[in-house]
Design an enzyme around this catalytic site. Structure first.
Site, PDB file in Angstrom:
ATOM      1  N   LYS A  15      53.679  72.416  47.718  1.00  0.00           N
ATOM      2  CA  LYS A  15      54.333  73.268  48.714  1.00  0.00           C
ATOM      3  C   LYS A  15      55.848  73.249  48.557  1.00  0.00           C
ATOM      4  O   LYS A  15      56.501  74.292  48.571  1.00  0.00           O
ATOM      5  CB  LYS A  15      53.984  72.791  50.129  1.00  0.00           C
ATOM      6  CG  LYS A  15      52.685  73.294  50.690  1.00  0.00           C
ATOM      7  CD  LYS A  15      52.479  72.777  52.111  1.00  0.00           C
ATOM      8  CE  LYS A  15      53.575  73.253  53.031  1.00  0.00           C
ATOM      9  NZ  LYS A  15      53.456  72.701  54.404  1.00  0.00           N
ATOM     10  N   ASP A 319      55.365  62.805  55.269  1.00  0.00           N
ATOM     11  CA  ASP A 319      54.221  63.714  55.364  1.00  0.00           C
ATOM     12  C   ASP A 319      52.886  62.996  55.201  1.00  0.00           C
ATOM     13  O   ASP A 319      51.861  63.466  55.709  1.00  0.00           O
ATOM     14  CB  ASP A 319      54.326  64.815  54.304  1.00  0.00           C
ATOM     15  CG  ASP A 319      55.369  65.855  54.660  1.00  0.00           C
ATOM     16  OD1 ASP A 319      55.740  65.944  55.840  1.00  0.00           O
ATOM     17  OD2 ASP A 319      55.811  66.587  53.751  1.00  0.00           O
TER      18      ASP A 319
END
Length: 434
Positions: A15, A319
């Site tokens: 991403k 994350d």
């Protein structure tokens, strides 16, 4: 319990690198080709705002010699000031990366624009992006709560800046870098703790080690960027879930191909190895400045509980923390985390979200302002347990892995949110079932 075995060639493309490749391509003079671009909702949001600002681009699904289908994106731009004023507010949907990093580009454009998002994104803090852009000469407006909508009064006369990051943030570092490309002169971003460095690598920016141990990223302003191709490796943040699956379920052995192993992204793997996890690497190589390789994961029946209390470590695994916490709880019934208050400002309050779901599964948890601890499992629930996704893809995926590892019947609300970053999550898990 079903074992999971096999090779995974189709983890989602990274991403972070996908966002940056598209944004850099829009800033570069010429045609930029991006292979293996992410099809996740967040990265598609970035392409959407670029198109809304007049950037010509196309994306196609192509089939390689090995039969795999990947997404190929082509962008056409004439350089730093190729953007045009949008006709309406720019919709970033759920993507904080899109909103924050694109704000840096819009600050250097000679028109007004507004960035908005979905209900979740409109609640996330944006004050951190306003300060450096205002100091550079852009007009920035936020809601009274310091959230979106982000109004930007851009200018072609941005001033160079030396900006000290108040906290580790690759997004803020990147937005300052993108804005600084438009400034007349050299800018510097000073970071006390390292954060992911994809922007520096992809823009080939120089860095300088300072005498006090900090690091400066140096951005030359006003110079044309030449278009270049990008290849997007597999996302290590997505790999985290399959790694946890392989480690937790007896008899499992999983090979994950072509994963980004950038040291600022793969720190969680070193944590797991240090705790006794059976993880190895094969076929390491460097492509476009990024270290890429294959990850081999085998069931690890005996691991140590994870305890994370170093700010420098937290910054580079932020994350992955939800999955690490759930992994450690499932494997050892223990976990401890400090210095991670940033988790409260993600797509959900990830500290409260993880604690709440673990408590529903019978774990004893203690919540702190900047973290939490898991201190054993008091009970195994009988019957179906309904867990909340909190409209957060990482919470949903973390507990979907717990569903495979625990002797409990779990149901996760609104699991469709997983498509934000990992559209084929359940397909891959099913393909590995033995």
């Amino acid at each position: 319990m079903t074992a999971y075995k096999g090779e995974v060639f189709n983890l989602p493309p990274d991403k972070s690198i996908s966002h940056r490749a598209a944004l850099i391509g829009a800033l570069a003079d010429g045609t930029t080709e991006i292979s293996n671009f992410s099809g996740g909702f967040d990265n598609q949001s970035t392409l959407g705002v670029l198109q809304a600002c007049g950037i010509r681009l196309s994306q196609d699904i192509v089939q390689g010699a090995d039969g795999r289908q990947t997404r190929h994106v082509v962008l056409h731009s004439s350089g730093l000031w190729s953007f045009s004023a949008p006709d309406a507010p720019l919709m970033c949907n759920n993507s904080g990366s899109t909103m924050r990093m694109f704000a840096g580009i819009l600050a250097g454009q000679p028109f007004d624009s507004t960035l908005v998002g979905d209900n979740s994104l409109m609640k996330r803090p944006m004050k951190r992006i306003a300060d450096p852009l205002r100091r550079m000469g852009a007009g920035i407006s936020l809601s009274p709560d310091g959230t979106a909508p982000v109004g930007i009064n851009g200018t072609r006369d941005l001033k160079p800046i030396t900006y000290e990051l108040p906290m580790p943030s690759a997004q803020v570092k990147s937005l300052v870098a993108f804005a600084a490309l438009h400034a007349d002169g050299e800018s510097r971003v000073i970071e006390t703790l390292p954060s992911r460095n994809h922007t520096e690598l992809m823009l080939d920016l120089k860095t300088e080690a300072l005498s006090d141990g900090r690091r400066a990223v140096i951005i030359p302003g006003g110079k044309s960027l030449e278009a270049r191709p990008f290849h997007i490796p597999a996302d290590p943040s997505a790999a985290c879930f399959m790694i946890a699956l392989g480690l937790l379920v007896p008899g499992s052995e999983i090979l994950l191909r072509d994963v980004c192993l950038n040291p600022t992204r793969a720190g969680y793997i070193e944590l797991l190895i240090g705790a006794g996890a059976d993880i190895g690497f094969e076929n390491r190589r460097v492509i476009g400045g990024e270290t890429i390789g294959d990850i081999v994961v085998r069931y690890s029946g005996s691991v140590e509980p994870l305890r994370i209390d170093e700010p420098s470590i937290v910054a580079n695994i932020i994350d992955e923390i939800p999955m690490l916490a759930v992994f450690s709880a499932c494997a050892t019934a223990e976990f401890e985390l400090h210095h991670a208050a940033e988790l409260r400002t993600k797509e959900s309050d990830r500290i409260s979200a993880v604690v709440s779901n673990l408590q529903r599964l019978g774990f004893l948890c203690e919540e702190f302002p900047d973290g939490f601890a898991v201190k054993g499992r008091q009970r195994v629930p009988s019957g179906k347990v309904i867990l909340e996704s909190y409209d957060d893809h990482r919470i949903a995926m973390s507990f979907a892995i717990a569903d495979k590892a625990l002797e409990s019947e779990l149901e996760i609300s609104d699991r469709e949110i997983i498509g934000v970053s990992f559209p084929n999550f359940f397909d891959i898990i099913e393909s590995l079932r033995q």
